[in-house]
Scaffold this active site. Structure first.
Site, PDB file in Angstrom:
ATOM      1  N   GLN A 100       7.044  72.623  63.731  1.00 54.31           N
ATOM      2  CA  GLN A 100       6.017  73.556  63.267  1.00 54.31           C
ATOM      3  C   GLN A 100       5.665  73.252  61.806  1.00 54.31           C
ATOM      4  O   GLN A 100       6.543  73.255  60.934  1.00 54.31           O
ATOM      5  CB  GLN A 100       6.492  75.000  63.378  1.00 54.31           C
ATOM      6  N   TYR A 181       0.892  83.477  56.699  1.00 57.25           N
ATOM      7  CA  TYR A 181       0.914  82.272  55.872  1.00 57.25           C
ATOM      8  C   TYR A 181      -0.504  81.722  55.645  1.00 57.25           C
ATOM      9  O   TYR A 181      -1.483  82.367  55.979  1.00 57.25           O
ATOM     10  CB  TYR A 181       1.872  81.259  56.483  1.00 57.25           C
ATOM     11  N   ARG A 228      -0.329  78.122  66.573  1.00 56.50           N
ATOM     12  CA  ARG A 228       0.164  79.490  66.718  1.00 56.50           C
ATOM     13  C   ARG A 228      -0.739  80.456  65.962  1.00 56.50           C
ATOM     14  O   ARG A 228      -1.122  80.190  64.819  1.00 56.50           O
ATOM     15  CB  ARG A 228       1.590  79.601  66.184  1.00 56.50           C
TER      16      ARG A 228
END
Length: 358
Positions: A100, A181, A228
């Site tokens: 990721q 984020y 994601r």
């Protein structure tokens, strides 16, 4: 607990997976100071290889991308070699690894980064979050707004990190556009108040995410790229607006991502099933869903209902390296020890007992 559909094989990108479970990405704070995976990282992922698809902890694509202390990177030769050990360990046990890629953006503090500079973000607006540092809890500072001309460079960092993941032997990468984020910050109106082509309208707010996804897919192949998202999650001080605003933003985003034919879409789901169904209607490849607060009895529910293809596991997998065997046999599960989640070392990392030792 389980349903028959949970144990059916599935193709995800280039991978042939034996079941519908996966390892969800979880921050573990065990990396070395230089951003290389810690000494026990290969063991940690090896232990969980029976999950088939392992999505790693968030891994920064650059020095600016680091948010927390002791998180791994993927932008130096040493970091690539460290991840190679992890990938080799997973492959030796028959599993597959997606790394990721996570740029923390404003969820950072200068004390946690190699260069000790202010974090970067869509706009100079502090997240006002508590951040663990070597000096204790500190508030996240006001970040520096990325200049329009700098954004191509950040996209290049994601491209380079994706290529580095493949060099390290990983099977692909997951782009982290969720959980408060950097990419998620661009989507949120209260964090993105830009006046250029990356701010304002929902189309402009989605532009950065789409450009990162396109760049990574171009670099390593769409079938080795996942992404994601976490619609409406109020993490990192983000507020994406009311229900209809969120639906409009994410229907547009997912609709624009769908033609890229990425390996999968990974949804950290807060509970708007109408929105989730709209993703299912336009997304032709694998749909991974982590339903917030989902209990053991509901792991297979979204697959059975046709809302998901896979059910990644977080804390169940963290505390149970043999969680697949435990679920298949309806065996009891170890509980997570919250005190050891982020403290470093072996405890709460690679010492959870498997059934044979329980």
């Amino acid at each position: 607990m389980t349903t028959a559909s949970l144990w059916q094989p599935l193709t995800v990108g280039r991978l042939e997976l034996p079941h519908r479970l996966a390892l969800s990405p979880m921050t573990r704070n065990r990396a070395n100071p230089d951003g290389t995976p810690g000494e026990h990282a290969a063991t940690y992922y090896r232990q969980r290889a029976s999950l088939g698809l392992l999505i790693s902890e968030g891994t920064q694509p650059s020095e600016d991308g680091q948010g927390y202390f002791s998180t791994p990177g993927l932008y130096t030769p040493e970091q690539v070699e460290g991840w190679r050990e992890v990938a080799d360990a997973v492959h030796e046990e028959g599993g597959h690894l997606f790394i990721q890629l996570m740029h923390a953006g404003r969820i950072s503090h200068p004390d946690n980064t190699p260069h000790h500079r202010r974090p970067v973000a869509p706009s100079a607006i502090s997240a006002e979050q508590d951040m663990h540092t070597a000096h204790g809890l500190e508030k996240t500072p006001v970040p520096r707004e990325l200049g329009t001309e700098e954004i191509a460079g950040v996209i290049g960092e994601f491209r380079h990190a994706a290529a580095s993941a493949i060099t390290a032997g990983a099977d692909g990468v997951e782009i982290h556009a969720a959980n408060g984020y950097l990419l998620h910050q661009f989507l949120a109106p209260n964090a993105n108040q830009r006046a250029d082509q990356y701010g304002g309208s929902l189309e402009n707010r989605a532009r950065f995410v789409l450009e990162v996804a396109q760049a990574v897919a171009d670099e390593i192949g769409a079938d080795r790229t996942g992404i994601r998202i976490s619609p409406a999650f109020p993490l990192g001080g983000l507020d994406e607006g009311g229900t209809e605003t969120v639906r409009a933003q994410y229907r547009y985003l997912v609709g624009e991502l769908a033609p890229l034919n990425l390996a999968y879409l990974h949804v950290h789901h807060l509970g708007d099933d109408e929105l989730l169904r709209s993703f299912r209607e336009v997304w032709s490849t694998a749909l991974l869903v982590v339903r917030y607060g989902r209990g053991r009895d509901a792991i297979g529910a979204d697959i059975e209902a046709g809302l998901a293809d896979m059910a990644p596991l977080g804390r169940f997998a963290l505390a149970n390296p043999d969680v697949v065997e435990r679920l298949r046999s309806d065996a009891p599960l170890n509980d997570v020890d919250p005190a050891t989640l982020y403290v470093g070392g072996v405890s709460g990392y690679i010492d959870y007992p498997a059934l044979a030792r329980a």
